[in-house]
Design an enzyme around this catalytic site. Structure first.
Site, PDB file in Angstrom:
ATOM      1  N   HIS C  41      28.989  44.341  34.946  1.00 20.68           N
ATOM      2  CA  HIS C  41      29.499  44.513  33.887  1.00 20.68           C
ATOM      3  C   HIS C  41      27.792  45.334  33.202  1.00 20.68           C
ATOM      4  CE1 HIS C  41      33.333  45.010  32.859  1.00 20.68           C
ATOM      5  NE2 HIS C  41      33.966  43.700  33.416  1.00 20.68           N
ATOM      6  N   ARG C  67      26.711  38.104  39.959  1.00 17.69           N
ATOM      7  CA  ARG C  67      28.066  38.658  40.071  1.00 17.69           C
ATOM      8  C   ARG C  67      28.285  39.768  40.688  1.00 17.69           C
ATOM      9  NH1 ARG C  67      32.535  38.407  34.934  1.00 17.69           N
ATOM     10  NH2 ARG C  67      31.537  39.836  34.190  1.00 17.69           N
ATOM     11  N   GLU C 143      40.824  36.065  37.188  1.00 16.70           N
ATOM     12  CA  GLU C 143      40.952  36.287  35.311  1.00 16.70           C
ATOM     13  C   GLU C 143      42.482  37.672  35.687  1.00 16.70           C
ATOM     14  OE1 GLU C 143      37.232  38.817  35.486  1.00 16.70           O
ATOM     15  OE2 GLU C 143      37.483  39.361  36.755  1.00 16.70           O
ATOM     16  N   ASP C 169      40.005  38.862  30.739  1.00 16.03           N
ATOM     17  CA  ASP C 169      40.351  39.808  31.550  1.00 16.03           C
ATOM     18  C   ASP C 169      41.791  38.865  31.457  1.00 16.03           C
ATOM     19  OD1 ASP C 169      39.004  41.962  31.291  1.00 16.03           O
ATOM     20  OD2 ASP C 169      37.743  41.627  33.347  1.00 16.03           O
TER      21      ASP C 169
HETATM   22 MG   LIG Z   1      35.938  39.789  33.955  1.00 14.91          MG
END
Ligand SMILES: [Mg+2]
Ligand SMILES: [Mg+2]
Ligand SMILES: [Mg+2]
Ligand SMILES: [Mg+2]
Ligand SMILES: [Mg+2]
Ligand SMILES: [Mg+2]
Lengths: 251, 251, 251, 251, 251, 251
Positions: C41, C67, C143, C169
């Site tokens: 993200h 990540r 998640e 999530d």
């Molecule tokens: Mg996530």
């Protein structure tokens, strides 16, 4: 490379792990026949790689190769559109993986490469698709015991052009130290075996060599059709160390 | 460098013309004391330079220098904010130019460097402005006949730390071939003269050297307090040429 | 992290969604133990991420994690070569996906990570491959409801180091609002359950927390071995809103 | 800003030292009226700055300003072509410097800005050149004792729109600590004096404020027509420190 | 261009305001003789410009020019080192400015360009410095009434190669609309006058033309030795508008 | 597009293969309804693409689409977080591939898109996840014989919004020349057939058209709900060729 050695000379390529257009130009002027822009290891991202490939003049780019970090077709397509004449896929272990490389690098009917407004459209010639397929090499890297075990069915995949052996990773997969230039043991056996198998399958064979002498021997013996010789970052670090050691020496 | 040689050893710095963070790390590990990130020549743009400077750990960055392409204070400020420990200004020919360098590199009252939310704010210490001024060297490059002629008044500019001689450009300005490591003629005379003048003015003196032997001699003679030794792109090209020549040799 | 808490303190990591080397330095100086450079993200692309990782000094990078946005091994390899000490793979739902992460992050025989001229080669030590494997954590993110259902066989994959729970999530996958810091309901149940299962499998357990108080409680209860605490972009927006509201207030 | 306060509200702008398009969007959504993209301090290079400016929607960009690092007209022109609605020039100390800013930011006859195929050509209106000049503010930063001394002749330069006071650098130039929000001493005197002089010269007056309360007071007193309020990197670091301190607190 | 027209054909160059290596290749293949990479207007930053210049093959780069945004020597030097064969300096109004351009673009004794490990070092030839000076054109842009007034002394500056007239900015400086292709009035008078003066001073003369017909006439009349013809962004927008209008037409 | 034509007008989108924020703005101002930022072919890398998407104002971005080079979810997620309103996946040949696209582009329960601090969080509305799913189109590209053969089961995948036909690649897969605007033969048959099938499945249908006339006819016939019309690089090259041919013509 696809048609074998030229004028009896096996091409030598440098591994480029540094994102520099000048390095590509300078090593070319130093005698190398080509370069392997490395997107697997080092600092060269996709944007840098395509700029480096475009910086190599079209009349000098026969061995302007790129090594990708995976079989994701997206970067492969952009590298080809930017002028890469060969794609080296690391760590191929199955025929399916080899087919995925062909799918990404060759136009139909050999593969599934897509048309686009790219550098190939500047090439002369009647048949754009055929020209593109003959201009680009699909090169699989064998560098694990598993890849070697499956070599026969891998090499039989239609549309492949060459086999490139990675001795350091292959050594690690045999539990040996991660280095090249082996003259005995399983890695050396693999060099001999895979060269023969590649030739039998109509593919050229190359491998990474750390030293010129080792490369020279394998070329002279007809084992290697071309070699990767040195990594820019490693060559630079070694010569830097020599310079500083010379400075600090008391002689 | 500001306080002279450390433990009797004159620092050796590499010129970095290639935009690579790994090169900075690797040459440091090879024995060099520091690096001159070169924004004047080569491929290193401002964004690459600041990333390279930030990649050098703070406990190893005593000689993390940057050479700028002009006296424009904007890039100088960003290089300093990114951790450059010295700014080398090329082709200084007048005292006004030297003052402009000090103005851009030193906080008041020495110069006019501006405060900002940058790496220096992470340094410990009571007096941020004094700490910043002692951490950063203002280095002028003398590399033309005109610069040499004005050396006395240039060296008298308050806030300067060091003189760095560029032998190739200096040679060209005398109508000689553009190379370094001179042992006679006007460039060599300039080396001797400017070293003495720099020392008399309380400044350290360094110069670019192509060969370790030449650098060693000038250091041993007390002429050079530090040296630039080699350019990454040149070192790499030379070692690449040696590799390919060795490969192609028939022995 | 691999060896659990240090001196009784559970590490706290910030999520970095902004492509900034200075943010990494400044949040580190503010007390955080590490950072999760987020390529899933936000605005951090691969080139920015590797520069950020290289900017974190090697003696401070124990929790310099990245990540990734998928299990494509190409960016994972470059992140590791640039100094990432852990790779967090989002939305793991099957044991095959977990194995793919280990394959990409660990050297043989645990995985298939390839050797290259990268930062790890600068680490001291006899066994380069073993050193690399002990230096790097393979962290799976659970998640989704499906990931939770398959947790037992996922956690049994050899070569994993840690489980990181993504509460927002996970909540969405249960049809709940996408937020964190749950103290009841299926997300909270999952926190308790997955922490136990992770510990039983010899893995550490962490999760993203929005508030320090929530993080503190889970750490104190022995549920979380480390926490992600805050996202730079969210923290900045919140404090900006407070500043402007304070300005506009009439008091 | 050129026409003074709107609906009785003095605009508040954030200083952006982080190269992020999302930060621009998010702080705008948090209530700020505009942003000062900072090319003088921090990590924002020219390429990042123009992308950030283009990311701010045209109907929200009235206070999309950029602060440059010097008076070099090249980056100023590209920032304007990319949508900057104002250029802040730091450390103006002479009328000649102020004229150089006008020369770079205004079309003839006010200045010498050059025409090009840029964003302004998308604006509606009969007179492109007049429209461009009314859309863009030329803002000088006074932040040294010398700049204050020359304020009268600086403010008289034709084509200027606003004066922005930098309290930290001004404090340093008086030998004081480099901080803002002064309520006494020479910096505070300068705030009062320069505000009056700017207003008398038909210019708006703004200054950097560290705290909302200080900004609110100066706005309420009619001293400041707009304020810079906070630096993104500083705001983020402060809130990160609060988060980690809260986590580590024992309460 | 330095030696006049080749085989009776006046070169035509496109203005490139879009940062694209492919555009350089494609417009070259469409018949243009060269390109003016524009760092003054548009989106092309320094890093993009040097990549674009390197992408133009050396055997096709005779008219690979770059227009800079100011006379700062730093970007000029990097553009030259990257293969620019000419530097166009905008808005020259004084002989001092013209001298600054020569200083930055020519090696001694003509100017003060510095030696470096760049593309020129790859060119064959005995005299590196002389080769560099003959390979590179110093081109001044006259585009204001003031520049025209000072033309005689500007054109007399030693080391200049060519004059390039900017009709739109020149028109604005006369209070006229900012457009090109004038056939009467002060801009047209300036075209005739400056062409004669340039030729008398031994300089070539070119100008920006919006339409092929206008360019053709000036070339046929011996007024223009070369032309800038079109801006990529403008050409693209116009053809896009034609496409969409054709789509929306009811015929 | 999801809800069909607006006010009777079928949207026309340009293919953007050039990494330029200005091109996006300018073609929008020229009458196009939207843009397909192309990461499959051309020069647009991920970092450039996200900057281009952010540069399109939110009130004009209904047709701000991105075409990816593969189904790797990592770049898809970042494109969506940066404001892409649709993702076009090339060369879909199986229902599994179509499902992978939905998985990457839609929030649960339709897909597996993950939450993050991104542009969508700036949108107003009660239900963030529902809003995100209605704002974003999942568009599959059918451009091979195999894709056409599997169309029925592909189109039945839940969460798809539209079918986009690529005529050039489809032609190549039938052994025909790689061009568009077919009015007979298998490609034309596929246009008719797939349009009907798409409409029957509740999906909109679009295709790439080279000429406005061809696009107009298909829109008028109700076959195409929207069109891709032209590629920036191709349009620019064509208009450049026309300009230079006009210049060289003797008339
Ligand atoms: Mg996530
Ligand atoms: Mg390998
Ligand atoms: Mg020099
Ligand atoms: Mg200041
Ligand atoms: Mg002009
Ligand atoms: Mg296609």
């Amino acid at each position: 490379m696809k048609s074998g050695r030229q004028a009896g000379r096996a091409p030598a390529l440098i591994h480029q792990a540094i994102p520099s257009q000048a390095v590509a130009e300078f090593v070319m002027s130093s005698g190398y026949d080509g370069t392997i822009v490395d997107l697997q290891h080092g600092e060269v991202g996709l944007d840098a790689a395509v700029a480096m490939l475009r910086a190599i003049p079209r009349d000098r780019n026969e061995y302007a190769y790129a090594r990708v970090g995976s079989l994701d077709p997206a970067p492969i397509l952009r590298l080809l559109d930017s002028g890469a004449r060969g794609i080296i896929a690391p760590t191929i272990e199955t025929a399916d993986q080899a087919r995925a490389l062909v799918e990404a690098t060759k136009y139909p009917p050999l593969g599934g490469r897509s048309l686009g407004p790219s550098r190939p459209s500047l090439y002369a010639g009647d048949d754009y698709v055929a020209a593109g397929n003959s201009a680009v090499s699909a090169i699989i890297q064998i560098e694990t015991a598993r890849g070697r075990e499956n070599a026969e069915e891998i090499f039989a995949v239609d549309g492949l052009d060459s086999v490139y052996l990675g001795p350091a990773d292959l050594a690690v997969s045999y539990g040996l130290p991660g280095r090249g230039d082996w003259t005995e043991g399983p890695v050396y056996d693999a060099v001999l075996e895979l060269s023969s198998m590649a030739h039998a399958a109509g593919l050229t064979f190359g491998l990474y060599c750390a030293s010129p002498a080792y490369a020279r021997d394998l070329i002279a013996a007809g084992i290697a059709d071309y070699v990767g010789l040195g990594i820019d970052l490693v060559l630079l670090t070694r010569t830097a160390r020599e310079a500083i050691e010379s400075l600090r020496s008391t002689s």
